[in-house]
Design a protein around this motif. Structure first.
Motif, short mmCIF file in Angstrom:
data_model
loop_
_atom_site.label_atom_id
_atom_site.label_comp_id
_atom_site.label_asym_id
_atom_site.label_seq_id
_atom_site.Cartn_x
_atom_site.Cartn_y
_atom_site.Cartn_z
N PRO A 70 0.88 -1.10 0.20
CA PRO A 70 0.04 -0.11 -0.03
C PRO A 70 0.86 1.35 -0.01
N LYS A 71 2.04 1.30 0.60
CA LYS A 71 2.82 2.39 0.47
C LYS A 71 3.91 2.58 -0.48
N LEU A 72 3.69 1.61 -1.61
CA LEU A 72 4.87 1.30 -2.93
C LEU A 72 5.98 1.07 -2.51
N ASP A 73 6.34 0.21 -1.25
CA ASP A 73 7.57 0.07 -0.91
C ASP A 73 8.29 -0.49 -2.24
N PHE A 74 7.92 -1.45 -2.96
CA PHE A 74 8.89 -2.17 -4.18
C PHE A 74 8.98 -1.06 -5.17
N MET A 75 8.32 -0.22 -5.57
CA MET A 75 8.59 0.95 -6.21
C MET A 75 9.63 1.81 -5.83
N THR A 76 9.71 2.16 -4.46
CA THR A 76 10.61 2.96 -3.87
C THR A 76 11.94 2.21 -3.78
N ALA A 77 12.14 0.64 -3.81
CA ALA A 77 13.26 -0.02 -3.70
C ALA A 77 13.97 -0.57 -4.97
N GLY A 78 13.27 -0.05 -6.13
CA GLY A 78 13.46 -0.33 -7.74
C GLY A 78 12.99 -1.77 -7.86
N VAL A 79 12.03 -2.24 -7.27
CA VAL A 79 11.37 -3.73 -7.71
C VAL A 79 9.76 -3.57 -8.43
#
Length: 189
Positions: A58-67
């Motif tokens: 929900p917090k878009l953690d993957f996008m932030t990590a480049g995944v």
């Protein structure tokens, strides 16, 4: 020390010289699509339509990590899922993934720069993505190799109970193996 500015053509040449696949991404005026398809030799082609679902927290953690985790479906073709890590240079790779089916390096090129990424694509039977989305079985759209790849490259252990789906994003894609100057060309809208 000033940063050297490369033209898009220079980035494409560098990418191809490294043996990587190049994806040039740009925004176009929709009114110019037919003209662009004509220049690229795709004017008489029929695009295929596909739906893409992205998975993230929900917090878009993957996008932030480049995944990137995505699942795609299209009529009359196998469904696919892809996991991608970017930026990731070949020299930064953890482990040997060259022999894993569906693995590739590529360079995403935009006017402002480029990012090298590595990904693994997994093929599934037609209709599999929609079926698993309806059943809420997101993990069944990804292979163990894909999940191991994310873990080894980023340290992220995917918890499917924490993921949400975003989409679908509907797109059209034209493909040409002949391409331009001997390189395959795809156009996606």
């Amino acid at each position: 020390v000033g940063r050297r500015h490369y033209t898009v053509a220079q980035r494409v040449r560098q990418t191809l010289a490294q043996g990587l696949r190049a994806e040039f991404k740009t925004l176009i005026d929709p009114s110019q699509l037919d003209q662009i398809l004509g220049v690229l030799g795709l004017a008489n082609g029929t695009p295929w339509v596909r739906q893409t679902h992205f998975l993230d927290t929900p917090k878009l953690d993957f996008m932030t990590a480049g995944v990137v985790m995505r699942a795609r479906s299209r009529k009359d073709s196998k469904d696919t899922s892809t996991v991608k890590v970017r930026p990731l240079m070949p020299s930064q790779m953890q482990g040997n993934w060259d022999d894993v089916k569906g693995f590739k390096f590529e360079n995403d090129i935009v006017a402002s720069g480029s990012k090298t990424s590595a990904s693994i694509k997994f093929k599934m039977p037609e209709g599999h993505v929609d079926e698993q989305l309806q059943r809420g079985k997101l993990k069944k759209m990804f292979s163990d190799e894909q999940l191991d790849f994310i873990k080894q490259q980023t340290g992220i252990d995917v918890d499917f109970d924490q993921l949400r789906t975003y989409g679908p994003v509907v797109s059209r894609k034209w493909e040409s193996e002949k391409g331009v100057s001997g390189f395959p060309v795809d156009v996606e809208t």
